[in-house]
Design a protein around this motif. Structure first.
Motif, PDB file in Angstrom:
ATOM      1  N   UNK A  39       9.503 -10.329 -14.516  1.00 36.63           N
ATOM      2  CA  UNK A  39       9.302  -9.023 -15.144  1.00 36.63           C
ATOM      3  C   UNK A  39       8.118  -9.042 -16.099  1.00 36.63           C
ATOM      4  N   UNK A  40       7.990 -10.136 -16.856  1.00 37.40           N
ATOM      5  CA  UNK A  40       6.873 -10.264 -17.793  1.00 37.40           C
ATOM      6  C   UNK A  40       5.530 -10.310 -17.074  1.00 37.40           C
ATOM      7  N   UNK A  81       2.342  -7.632 -17.090  1.00 37.05           N
ATOM      8  CA  UNK A  81       0.936  -7.999 -17.296  1.00 37.05           C
ATOM      9  C   UNK A  81       0.052  -7.491 -16.166  1.00 37.05           C
ATOM     10  N   UNK A  82       0.522  -7.657 -14.922  1.00 32.68           N
ATOM     11  CA  UNK A  82      -0.257  -7.240 -13.754  1.00 32.68           C
ATOM     12  C   UNK A  82      -0.457  -5.724 -13.733  1.00 32.68           C
ATOM     13  N   UNK A  88      10.574  -2.598 -21.016  1.00 33.85           N
ATOM     14  CA  UNK A  88      11.923  -2.223 -21.434  1.00 33.85           C
ATOM     15  C   UNK A  88      12.949  -3.243 -20.954  1.00 33.85           C
ATOM     16  N   UNK A  89      12.836  -3.642 -19.693  1.00 37.75           N
ATOM     17  CA  UNK A  89      13.781  -4.601 -19.121  1.00 37.75           C
ATOM     18  C   UNK A  89      13.628  -5.988 -19.756  1.00 37.75           C
ATOM     19  N   UNK A  90      12.382  -6.377 -20.026  1.00 35.39           N
ATOM     20  CA  UNK A  90      12.140  -7.673 -20.682  1.00 35.39           C
ATOM     21  C   UNK A  90      12.761  -7.692 -22.072  1.00 35.39           C
ATOM     22  N   UNK A  91      12.543  -6.624 -22.837  1.00 39.29           N
ATOM     23  CA  UNK A  91      13.090  -6.563 -24.197  1.00 39.29           C
ATOM     24  C   UNK A  91      14.616  -6.558 -24.181  1.00 39.29           C
ATOM     25  N   UNK A  92      15.221  -5.868 -23.220  1.00 40.67           N
ATOM     26  CA  UNK A  92      16.676  -5.877 -23.101  1.00 40.67           C
ATOM     27  C   UNK A  92      17.195  -7.277 -22.809  1.00 40.67           C
TER      28      UNK A  92
END
Length: 235
Positions: A87-88, A92-93, A138-142
């Protein structure tokens, strides 16, 4: 410390803050979306300010795609789960693609590139990339907040009857958790901004709603860029 010394120190921090191109970009972003909120999509001074500020911000972001390109090929911290890594890297991409395409949008809107229809198409593709990167953020932070919560609960069990806020490790994780919560709010609101800019739900996400959400996320970004000394005073 005298009043003059304190004033000098505060001005030095302000100079340091304003010397960052990112800080100036986010201040301009706040002006842009604040103007969008005021104009509500209607012709007038506020809309003119919005459009001119939007075009000016694109100059600030020239070659900025290199930053996320570097993040894409950089190693990730050890112990990061594979889904969060993917996800990260996707974030970036997508963000790098958005910033790269945004340069062509600037060329079109400044009159250097003459094909208006292709400029608009590239603009929409770039916004979809930005919306995708916001979803990934959002998904990374969750996911990261979930990991932090688990590790904080583990520390609480180890401390038992001790005051958890006196523990340096717990306090450090709590600070990171607060920062990630703020980033989560920002990323979630940016999804709404992208929906508004793409006019995917024009009846619900009006120009005024887009402007309000964009203004708030701009203020969050401005706060996140503050020097650590200033943040410690405001917290």
């Amino acid at each position: 410390m005298s009043t003059l010394d304190a004033t000098r120190a505060e001005l030095a921090l302000l100079v340091l803050y304003l010397n960052k191109a990112e800080s100036r970009d986010k201040i301009c972003r706040a002006i842009q979306y604040g103007s969008k909120f005021l104009s509500d999509g209607q012709h007038g001074t506020a809309q003119n300010v919005e459009k001119s500020t939007s075009l000016a911000r694109k100059v600030f972001r020239l070659f900025k795609f290199v930053n996320d390109l570097h993040g894409l090929i950089s190693p990730t911290p050890q112990g990061t789960p594979l889904p969060l890594i993917l996800l990260g890297k996707s974030k970036n991409a997508l963000l790098s693609t958005f910033l790269f395409l945004d340069q062509f949008v600037w060329l079109g809107r400044s009159g250097i590139y003459q094909n208006k229809e292709r400029t608009e198409l590239i603009g929409r593709i770039s916004l979809f990339c930005w919306m995708g990167s916001s979803v990934c953020s959002t998904l990374v932070e969750l996911g990261e907040l979930g990991r932090l919560s688990a590790s904080m609960k583990k520390i609480e069990k180890e401390l038992k009857n001790s005051n958890k806020y006196d523990n340096e490790q717990y306090s450090a994780k709590l600070k990171i958790s607060n920062e990630r919560t703020l980033s989560l709010i920002k990323a979630g609101m940016d999804i709404v901004v992208a929906v508004g800019l793409l006019q995917l739900a024009p009846k619900k996400v009006t120009p005024r709603v887009t402007g309000a959400f964009g203004f708030v996320t701009s203020l969050i970004s401005c706060y996140q860029l503050l020097p650590a000394q200033v943040k410690s005073k405001t917290s």
